[in-house]
Enzyme design. Structure first.
Site, PDB file in Angstrom:
ATOM      1  N   LEU A   1       0.869  -1.174   0.000  1.00 42.92           N
ATOM      2  CA  LEU A   1       0.000   0.000   0.000  1.00 42.92           C
ATOM      3  C   LEU A   1       0.905   1.223   0.000  1.00 42.92           C
ATOM      4  O   LEU A   1       1.899   1.258   0.735  1.00 42.92           O
ATOM      5  CB  LEU A   1      -0.909   0.018   1.239  1.00 42.92           C
ATOM      6  CG  LEU A   1      -2.035  -1.032   1.309  1.00 42.92           C
ATOM      7  CD1 LEU A   1      -2.784  -0.901   2.626  1.00 42.92           C
ATOM      8  CD2 LEU A   1      -2.993  -0.882   0.141  1.00 42.92           C
ATOM      9  N   ASP A   2       0.577   2.206  -0.821  1.00 43.73           N
ATOM     10  CA  ASP A   2       1.449   3.384  -0.875  1.00 43.73           C
ATOM     11  C   ASP A   2       1.393   4.134   0.442  1.00 43.73           C
ATOM     12  O   ASP A   2       0.553   3.879   1.299  1.00 43.73           O
ATOM     13  CB  ASP A   2       1.078   4.287  -2.055  1.00 43.73           C
ATOM     14  CG  ASP A   2      -0.349   4.755  -1.993  1.00 43.73           C
ATOM     15  OD1 ASP A   2      -0.710   5.435  -1.018  1.00 43.73           O
ATOM     16  OD2 ASP A   2      -1.127   4.422  -2.922  1.00 43.73           O
ATOM     17  N   VAL A   3       2.308   5.064   0.615  1.00 39.72           N
ATOM     18  CA  VAL A   3       2.499   5.727   1.894  1.00 39.72           C
ATOM     19  C   VAL A   3       1.261   6.494   2.338  1.00 39.72           C
ATOM     20  O   VAL A   3       1.009   6.639   3.539  1.00 39.72           O
ATOM     21  CB  VAL A   3       3.725   6.663   1.823  1.00 39.72           C
ATOM     22  CG1 VAL A   3       3.495   7.795   0.839  1.00 39.72           C
ATOM     23  CG2 VAL A   3       4.110   7.181   3.205  1.00 39.72           C
ATOM     24  N   ALA A   4       0.442   6.968   1.403  1.00 38.80           N
ATOM     25  CA  ALA A   4      -0.732   7.757   1.756  1.00 38.80           C
ATOM     26  C   ALA A   4      -1.988   6.909   1.922  1.00 38.80           C
ATOM     27  O   ALA A   4      -3.024   7.437   2.332  1.00 38.80           O
ATOM     28  CB  ALA A   4      -0.974   8.834   0.702  1.00 38.80           C
ATOM     29  N   THR A   5      -1.938   5.629   1.601  1.00 39.66           N
ATOM     30  CA  THR A   5      -3.111   4.754   1.686  1.00 39.66           C
ATOM     31  C   THR A   5      -3.115   4.040   3.028  1.00 39.66           C
ATOM     32  O   THR A   5      -2.075   3.584   3.516  1.00 39.66           O
ATOM     33  CB  THR A   5      -3.105   3.724   0.549  1.00 39.66           C
ATOM     34  OG1 THR A   5      -3.047   4.409  -0.703  1.00 39.66           O
ATOM     35  CG2 THR A   5      -4.348   2.853   0.587  1.00 39.66           C
TER      36      THR A   5
END
EC number: 5.4.99.-
Length: 410
Positions: free
Chosen positions: A273-277
């Protein structure tokens, strides 16, 4: 005179037997009294009687009143040349077969007879005690499937593929482990190994990866569901950003107290999961499980809740449902749904389900429709949904039924 009488009586008895001429027969009649007469030329004949005493009684048999005639059992045996003969003893081969049958077919009766006999000395009891384990070892116990599975998972160690051992040890995924082997970063017993198919036994073989030795006893396989907060990455490459695995520091620090003598598992995330998700991410040390879950062939549906800036119209939903190009592949979502408004959430929300799970796929779908993503959260993978009471940064260990909901069959 006495000698003459004796000789005369003897000759008379002989002549008497000759005169009677008894036939030879198996039956003999006892003679109780014999009338005799003796005469000579110088005297008159003298008559006298000879009485025979009855025979002494034979001693009684020692077989409990059984006569020898009752003990005699005739055996009709056919000899090697085919003729039949009568004998008083049973054939040797019959006695041998009866002894074998009594030993193999009736062990319980044999044991009972042994128990009835009193133990004479301590040496005999020691012999009986020493022989009893041997009799028990001959009969193999039947184990249930659960017992066999427990033995195979905890005790039985069979040689496995080198790449599989590295993945089970938590070094990396199966594919990454194969790359490490091909790159010459793995040695087995001091010899460089370049074939992932090499069979090794971690309990016996000495395996090094990048100078670090693989422990002899592999750690147990663990599975967690993590509610990843914003600002954490799923890889360990960037040191300036916190890793999602750092949320397990407390769990790993108390590992030795909970599992003494067992090596710590090397945890990694399944997928990214990307850092903002935020939201659901699976963490484990099982390389096979990670490969199965993250492989595109699994086609596990992944559900996201995205909050967008601005209002959502029908044209936006149509654009998202038509799909977009992501990493050179046209990706189409499984479903797109506008969620009802809530008083505590002023922004509009979309429920988007995809199965490919490519990098930034959901963000690219929303961006291609002309919308801006405010927040993105993953709430479901396969049949497993993120628990509503699991707070951000918290994790929960997965049960066997929850692993099956993720599509894992161990």
């Amino acid at each position: 005179m006495a000698s003459v009488a004796a000789s005369s009586s003897i000759s008379f008895a002989a002549s008497f037997l000759k005169i009677k001429a008894f036939p030879l027969s198996p039956r003999f009649f006892p003679i109780r009294t014999l009338r005799c007469s003796v005469s000579s030329s110088s005297s008159e004949p003298i008559e006298f009687d000879i009485s025979f005493a009855p025979p002494k009684p034979k001693p009684s048999s020692t077989h409990g009143g059984v006569t020898p005639q009752q003990l005699f059992i005739p055996w009709i045996v056919r000899s090697d040349d085919g003729t039949l003969k009568l004998q008083s003893q049973p054939p040797a081969r019959l006695i041998h077969n009866l002894a074998i049958d009594a030993t193999t077919q009736n062990p319980k009766k044999k044991d009972k007879s042994k128990k009835k006999q009193p133990q004479a000395t301590s040496s005999s009891s020691a012999t009986t005690t020493a022989s009893s384990p041997a009799s028990h070892s001959e009969v193999k116990p039947k184990l249930s499937k659960a017992a066999r599975r427990f033995y195979n998972e905890n005790f039985k160690e069979q040689p496995q593929r080198l790449s599989k051992v590295l993945a089970a040890a938590g070094v990396a995924s199966r594919r990454t482990s194969e790359e490490l082997i091909f790159d010459g970063k793995v040695t087995v017993n001091g010899i460089l190994c370049n074939t992932p198919q090499t069979r090794v036994d971690p309990s016996r073989d000495i395996i090094y990866v990048n100078g670090n030795r693989i422990p002899k006893k592999l750690p147990p396989k663990v599975y967690f569901a993590l509610n990843k907060p914003k600002g954490y990455i799923c890889s360990s490459g960037e040191k300036e950003i916190k890793s999602a695995i750092s949320l397990f520091d407390e769990y790993l620090s108390s590992w030795d107290k909970r599992n003494p003598g067992t090596p710590k598992p090397r945890l990694f995330t399944v997928g990214r999961l990307d850092v903002a998700t935020t939201g659901l991410i699976v963490v484990t040390n099982d390389g096979d499980f990670a490969q199965k879950l993250s492989h595109p062939s699994s086609s596990l549906p992944k559900e996201y809740i995205t909050t967008v800036v601005g209002d959502i119209h029908k044209r936006h939903l149509m654009a998202i449902s038509e799909g977009t190009m992501v990493e050179g592949v046209h990706c189409v979502p499984d479903s797109v749904e506008l969620m009802p408004k809530q008083h505590d959430i002023p922004r509009a929300r979309l429920r988007i389900v995809v199965h490919e799970g490519r990098n930034h796929e959901v963000r690219e779908l929303v961006k291609n429709a002309g919308l801006e993503v405010h927040s993105l959260k993953r709430v479901r993978i396969g049949g497993f949904r993120l628990p509503s009471d699991l707070g951000l940064g918290k994790h929960v260990e997965l049960k066997q039924s929850e692993l099956k909901a993720l599509g894992w069959k161990n």
